[in-house]
Design a protein around this motif. Structure first.
Motif, PDB file in Angstrom:
ATOM      1  N   SER A  48       0.797  -1.233   0.000  1.00  0.00           N
ATOM      2  CA  SER A  48       0.000   0.000   0.000  1.00  0.00           C
ATOM      3  C   SER A  48       0.826   1.278   0.000  1.00  0.00           C
ATOM      4  O   SER A  48       0.345   2.315  -0.435  1.00  0.00           O
ATOM      5  N   ASP A  53       0.340   6.369  -2.551  1.00  0.00           N
ATOM      6  CA  ASP A  53      -0.227   5.545  -1.485  1.00  0.00           C
ATOM      7  C   ASP A  53      -1.590   5.015  -1.903  1.00  0.00           C
ATOM      8  O   ASP A  53      -2.412   5.737  -2.460  1.00  0.00           O
ATOM      9  N   HIS A  55      -4.984   2.841  -0.579  1.00  0.00           N
ATOM     10  CA  HIS A  55      -5.736   2.428   0.602  1.00  0.00           C
ATOM     11  C   HIS A  55      -5.748   0.901   0.696  1.00  0.00           C
ATOM     12  O   HIS A  55      -5.806   0.201  -0.316  1.00  0.00           O
ATOM     13  N   LEU A  56      -5.704   0.372   1.925  1.00  0.00           N
ATOM     14  CA  LEU A  56      -5.705  -1.084   2.121  1.00  0.00           C
ATOM     15  C   LEU A  56      -6.968  -1.749   1.582  1.00  0.00           C
ATOM     16  O   LEU A  56      -6.929  -2.899   1.147  1.00  0.00           O
ATOM     17  N   VAL A  59      -6.314  -2.455  -1.961  1.00  0.00           N
ATOM     18  CA  VAL A  59      -5.406  -3.607  -2.077  1.00  0.00           C
ATOM     19  C   VAL A  59      -6.196  -4.904  -1.921  1.00  0.00           C
ATOM     20  O   VAL A  59      -6.025  -5.850  -2.700  1.00  0.00           O
ATOM     21  N   ILE A  76      -1.126  -2.844  -8.394  1.00  0.00           N
ATOM     22  CA  ILE A  76      -0.989  -3.774  -7.273  1.00  0.00           C
ATOM     23  C   ILE A  76      -0.632  -5.169  -7.759  1.00  0.00           C
ATOM     24  O   ILE A  76       0.322  -5.786  -7.275  1.00  0.00           O
TER      25      ILE A  76
END
Length: 110
Positions: A48, A53, A55-56, A59, A76
């Motif tokens: 992440s 950046d 966001h989880l 992901v 990703i």
């Protein structure tokens, strides 16, 4: 043929028997759980955090509900996830190599 109580365990003094070895399965389970949790958190952070950046939640979506039209999902799955998996595998390899090296050192001392 040796009796079961006379089996020698490596890295023990010859007079110690297998029955004298104490195990701690609860402690081992807790340590293993902490280690696995640390690896998962580290991999999630590695995936992440980057130039951009992510966001989880994104992901998680990219791993379990991939959308080929989403640019972040592409980043990703094609870049960050393989890098994180490779890093975890290399770290595991170093851990195994370090464990073998430590064992070899203890044998050569005695």
């Amino acid at each position: 043929m040796q009796k079961k109580s006379e089996v020698q365990v490596p890295f023990m003094e010859p007079e110690e028997k297998v029955e004298d070895v104490k195990t701690r399965p609860i402690a081992a389970t807790i340590i293993l759980a902490i280690g696995v949790t640390a690896i998962v958190i580290g991999m999630a952070a590695s995936i992440s955090i980057g130039v951009r950046d992510i966001h989880l939640g994104t992901v998680f979506e990219a791993v379990f509900a991939f959308n080929p039209n989403n640019d972040l999902h592409q980043i990703i799955t094609s870049l960050r996830l393989p890098r994180a998996i490779a890093g975890a595998m290399v770290g595991a390899g170093f851990a195994v190599a370090g464990g073998n090296h430590a064992r070899d050192d203890t044998e050569s001392i005695s």
